[in-house]
Design a protein around this motif. Structure first.
Motif, short mmCIF file in Angstrom:
data_model
loop_
_atom_site.label_atom_id
_atom_site.label_comp_id
_atom_site.label_asym_id
_atom_site.label_seq_id
_atom_site.Cartn_x
_atom_site.Cartn_y
_atom_site.Cartn_z
N LYS A 18 0.82 -1.22 0.00
CA LYS A 18 0.00 0.00 0.00
C LYS A 18 0.85 1.27 0.00
O LYS A 18 0.53 2.22 -0.70
N SER A 19 1.94 1.27 0.75
CA SER A 19 2.79 2.47 0.81
C SER A 19 3.33 2.82 -0.58
O SER A 19 3.47 3.99 -0.92
N ARG A 21 1.78 1.77 -3.56
CA ARG A 21 0.60 2.12 -4.37
C ARG A 21 0.15 3.55 -4.12
O ARG A 21 -0.23 4.26 -5.05
N ASP A 22 0.21 3.99 -2.87
CA ASP A 22 -0.22 5.35 -2.53
C ASP A 22 0.67 6.41 -3.17
O ASP A 22 0.22 7.50 -3.47
N LYS A 23 1.93 6.09 -3.37
CA LYS A 23 2.85 7.07 -3.95
C LYS A 23 2.79 7.10 -5.48
O LYS A 23 3.28 8.04 -6.09
N PRO A 25 -0.02 7.06 -8.01
CA PRO A 25 -0.95 6.15 -7.34
C PRO A 25 -1.30 4.98 -8.27
O PRO A 25 -1.15 5.08 -9.48
#
Length: 82
Positions: A18-19, A21-23, A25
């Motif tokens: 997730k970390s 994917r969030d960046k 996005p």
């Protein structure tokens, strides 16, 4: 550069943390192209279908400015014979 770990599941799927994917996005449904560099290395790149289609449309437009449809077909035939 952030490094995370993931595992491959029973069906051969690996989860992008997730970390990461969030960046990006990278929401659900995001497509990736993937290349095998060697037996231990893969590279993934987010695939943007709209961007690719736009590039092809731009290419088509630039070709049409130089050739007619008949000229393009003639060039393809000439190249195939060679």
């Amino acid at each position: 550069m952030e490094i995370e770990l993931t595992t491959v599941g029973q069906r051969g799927q690996a989860v992008i943390p997730k970390s990461i994917r969030d960046k990006m996005p990278a929401p659900k449904g995001t497509m990736f192209s993937i290349a095998l560099i060697d037996k231990d290395t893969i590279v993934m790149k987010r695939f943007d279908k709209r961007k690719l289609l736009a590039e092809f449309k731009d290419l088509r437009t630039s070709i049409q400015d130089k050739f007619s449809d008949v000229g393009i077909i003639d060039e393809i035939k000439r190249t195939r014979k060679a």
